[in-house]
Scaffold this motif. Structure first.
Motif, PDB file in Angstrom:
ATOM      1  N   PRO A  10      48.034  40.685  18.059  1.00  0.00           N
ATOM      2  CA  PRO A  10      49.360  41.293  18.221  1.00  0.00           C
ATOM      3  C   PRO A  10      49.892  41.181  19.652  1.00  0.00           C
ATOM      4  CG  PRO A  10      47.678  42.971  17.820  1.00  0.00           C
ATOM      5  CD  PRO A  10      47.012  41.653  17.700  1.00  0.00           C
ATOM      6  N   LYS A  11      48.986  41.160  20.627  1.00  0.00           N
ATOM      7  CA  LYS A  11      49.376  40.993  22.031  1.00  0.00           C
ATOM      8  C   LYS A  11      48.643  39.781  22.586  1.00  0.00           C
ATOM      9  CE  LYS A  11      50.235  45.825  23.099  1.00  0.00           C
ATOM     10  NZ  LYS A  11      49.860  46.954  23.964  1.00  0.00           N
ATOM     11  N   PRO A  12      49.212  39.111  23.574  1.00  0.00           N
ATOM     12  CA  PRO A  12      48.533  37.955  24.160  1.00  0.00           C
ATOM     13  C   PRO A  12      47.237  38.362  24.862  1.00  0.00           C
ATOM     14  CG  PRO A  12      50.704  38.276  25.168  1.00  0.00           C
ATOM     15  CD  PRO A  12      50.524  39.341  24.151  1.00  0.00           C
ATOM     16  N   PHE A  13      46.261  37.496  24.804  1.00  0.00           N
ATOM     17  CA  PHE A  13      44.979  37.719  25.465  1.00  0.00           C
ATOM     18  C   PHE A  13      45.075  37.205  26.889  1.00  0.00           C
ATOM     19  CE2 PHE A  13      40.592  36.018  26.348  1.00  0.00           C
ATOM     20  CZ  PHE A  13      40.001  37.254  26.529  1.00  0.00           C
ATOM     21  N   ILE A  14      44.794  38.086  27.848  1.00  0.00           N
ATOM     22  CA  ILE A  14      44.868  37.742  29.261  1.00  0.00           C
ATOM     23  C   ILE A  14      43.607  38.291  29.931  1.00  0.00           C
ATOM     24  CG2 ILE A  14      46.163  38.048  31.417  1.00  0.00           C
ATOM     25  CD1 ILE A  14      48.632  38.623  29.621  1.00  0.00           C
ATOM     26  N   ASP A  15      42.931  37.469  30.689  1.00  0.00           N
ATOM     27  CA  ASP A  15      41.745  37.893  31.439  1.00  0.00           C
ATOM     28  C   ASP A  15      42.069  37.776  32.926  1.00  0.00           C
ATOM     29  OD1 ASP A  15      39.312  38.429  32.555  1.00  0.00           O
ATOM     30  OD2 ASP A  15      38.198  36.944  31.389  1.00  0.00           O
ATOM     31  N   ARG A  16      42.665  38.831  33.470  1.00  0.00           N
ATOM     32  CA  ARG A  16      43.113  38.796  34.865  1.00  0.00           C
ATOM     33  C   ARG A  16      41.947  38.854  35.850  1.00  0.00           C
ATOM     34  NH1 ARG A  16      47.965  36.773  34.771  1.00  0.00           N
ATOM     35  NH2 ARG A  16      49.488  38.012  33.691  1.00  0.00           N
ATOM     36  N   SER A  17      40.788  39.361  35.430  1.00  0.00           N
ATOM     37  CA  SER A  17      39.671  39.455  36.367  1.00  0.00           C
ATOM     38  C   SER A  17      39.064  38.082  36.660  1.00  0.00           C
ATOM     39  CB  SER A  17      38.604  40.403  35.836  1.00  0.00           C
ATOM     40  OG  SER A  17      38.065  39.908  34.628  1.00  0.00           O
ATOM     41  N   LYS A  18      38.936  37.221  35.663  1.00  0.00           N
ATOM     42  CA  LYS A  18      38.341  35.901  35.866  1.00  0.00           C
ATOM     43  C   LYS A  18      39.382  34.802  36.054  1.00  0.00           C
ATOM     44  CE  LYS A  18      34.182  37.375  35.346  1.00  0.00           C
ATOM     45  NZ  LYS A  18      33.186  37.341  36.372  1.00  0.00           N
ATOM     46  N   PHE A  19      40.555  34.980  35.468  1.00  0.00           N
ATOM     47  CA  PHE A  19      41.629  33.994  35.573  1.00  0.00           C
ATOM     48  C   PHE A  19      42.907  34.720  35.986  1.00  0.00           C
ATOM     49  CE2 PHE A  19      38.556  32.580  32.430  1.00  0.00           C
ATOM     50  CZ  PHE A  19      38.207  31.339  32.938  1.00  0.00           C
ATOM     51  N   PRO A  20      43.022  35.087  37.268  1.00  0.00           N
ATOM     52  CA  PRO A  20      44.141  35.933  37.706  1.00  0.00           C
ATOM     53  C   PRO A  20      45.517  35.310  37.541  1.00  0.00           C
ATOM     54  CG  PRO A  20      42.868  35.135  39.583  1.00  0.00           C
ATOM     55  CD  PRO A  20      42.129  34.741  38.339  1.00  0.00           C
ATOM     56  N   TYR A  21      45.600  33.994  37.491  1.00  0.00           N
ATOM     57  CA  TYR A  21      46.902  33.340  37.338  1.00  0.00           C
ATOM     58  C   TYR A  21      47.138  32.853  35.914  1.00  0.00           C
ATOM     59  CZ  TYR A  21      46.628  33.574  42.365  1.00  0.00           C
ATOM     60  OH  TYR A  21      46.494  34.031  43.645  1.00  0.00           O
ATOM     61  N   GLY A  22      46.275  33.247  34.999  1.00  0.00           N
ATOM     62  CA  GLY A  22      46.418  32.850  33.606  1.00  0.00           C
ATOM     63  C   GLY A  22      45.579  31.633  33.281  1.00  0.00           C
ATOM     64  N   PHE A  23      45.419  31.392  31.997  1.00  0.00           N
ATOM     65  CA  PHE A  23      44.603  30.269  31.539  1.00  0.00           C
ATOM     66  C   PHE A  23      45.258  28.927  31.878  1.00  0.00           C
ATOM     67  CE2 PHE A  23      43.402  33.582  28.314  1.00  0.00           C
ATOM     68  CZ  PHE A  23      42.154  33.829  28.852  1.00  0.00           C
ATOM     69  N   ARG A  24      46.578  28.858  31.764  1.00  0.00           N
ATOM     70  CA  ARG A  24      47.274  27.591  32.014  1.00  0.00           C
ATOM     71  C   ARG A  24      47.176  27.154  33.467  1.00  0.00           C
ATOM     72  NH1 ARG A  24      52.547  25.920  28.959  1.00  0.00           N
ATOM     73  NH2 ARG A  24      51.857  26.180  26.825  1.00  0.00           N
ATOM     74  N   LYS A  25      47.274  28.107  34.369  1.00  0.00           N
ATOM     75  CA  LYS A  25      47.291  27.767  35.787  1.00  0.00           C
ATOM     76  C   LYS A  25      45.903  27.745  36.418  1.00  0.00           C
ATOM     77  CE  LYS A  25      51.958  29.307  36.640  1.00  0.00           C
ATOM     78  NZ  LYS A  25      52.831  30.171  37.418  1.00  0.00           N
ATOM     79  N   SER A  26      44.878  28.022  35.625  1.00  0.00           N
ATOM     80  CA  SER A  26      43.532  28.061  36.193  1.00  0.00           C
ATOM     81  C   SER A  26      42.994  26.679  36.529  1.00  0.00           C
ATOM     82  CB  SER A  26      42.572  28.744  35.215  1.00  0.00           C
ATOM     83  OG  SER A  26      42.321  27.918  34.088  1.00  0.00           O
ATOM     84  N   GLY A  27      43.474  25.657  35.809  1.00  0.00           N
ATOM     85  CA  GLY A  27      42.966  24.321  36.011  1.00  0.00           C
ATOM     86  C   GLY A  27      41.721  24.027  35.203  1.00  0.00           C
ATOM     87  N   ASP A  28      41.235  25.014  34.466  1.00  0.00           N
ATOM     88  CA  ASP A  28      40.020  24.851  33.668  1.00  0.00           C
ATOM     89  C   ASP A  28      40.305  24.494  32.216  1.00  0.00           C
ATOM     90  OD1 ASP A  28      38.192  25.522  35.761  1.00  0.00           O
ATOM     91  OD2 ASP A  28      38.764  27.618  35.510  1.00  0.00           O
ATOM     92  N   PHE A  29      41.485  24.834  31.736  1.00  0.00           N
ATOM     93  CA  PHE A  29      41.820  24.652  30.329  1.00  0.00           C
ATOM     94  C   PHE A  29      43.006  23.717  30.173  1.00  0.00           C
ATOM     95  CE2 PHE A  29      40.059  28.930  30.816  1.00  0.00           C
ATOM     96  CZ  PHE A  29      39.003  28.873  29.923  1.00  0.00           C
ATOM     97  N   SER A  30      43.013  22.970  29.077  1.00  0.00           N
ATOM     98  CA  SER A  30      44.188  22.172  28.751  1.00  0.00           C
ATOM     99  C   SER A  30      45.278  23.125  28.258  1.00  0.00           C
ATOM    100  CB  SER A  30      43.849  21.142  27.671  1.00  0.00           C
ATOM    101  OG  SER A  30      43.564  21.784  26.446  1.00  0.00           O
TER     102      SER A  30
END
Length: 119
Positions: A10-30
């Motif tokens: 229902p809400k987007p999943f965000i892990d600010r502790s390990k990926f503070p700038y989001g999954f897209r901007k982390s450089g680890d995920f496509s």
């Protein structure tokens, strides 16, 4: 590729502790992996913790996957596997400092302060 038969969070999943700038901007995920984690991450986390019971074949397979009984077969499971490895795994840090140069006493014997003209 068909969409996985997993409930959308229902809400987007965000892990600010390990990926503070989001999954897209982390450089680890496509981009597609980041979108899958954002869309389904809370559901997968709830399934993993036992808060939700599996309600579909894909969710049941995910439960087998996280328990180690099955391999990751779809992009969602592969993205989750990558997320768990990066977020919960041990981080490796590399420095430019070599252990051979760390013994400073080897170099201190060659020079004294009197040899340098400091104004």
């Amino acid at each position: 590729m068909k969409a996985p038969d997993v409930r959308v969070s229902p809400k987007p999943f965000i892990d600010r502790s390990k990926f503070p700038y989001g999954f897209r901007k982390s450089g680890d995920f496509s981009i597609s992996e980041a979108d899958l984690l954002t869309r389904y991450g809370k559901t997968l986390l709830a399934l993993e913790s036992g808060e939700l019971a599996p309600a579909s074949v894909d969710e049941s397979h995910f439960m087998e996957f996280i328990s180690g009984k099955a391999e990751a077969v779809n992009n969602l499971e592969k993205a989750w596997q990558k997320y768990v490895h990066l977020a919960r795994g041990k981080r490796h840090f590399y420095t430019l400092h070599s252990s051979a140069a760390s013994n400073q006493s080897d170099y201190d014997d060659d020079f004294t302060d009197e040899e340098f003209d400091v104004a």
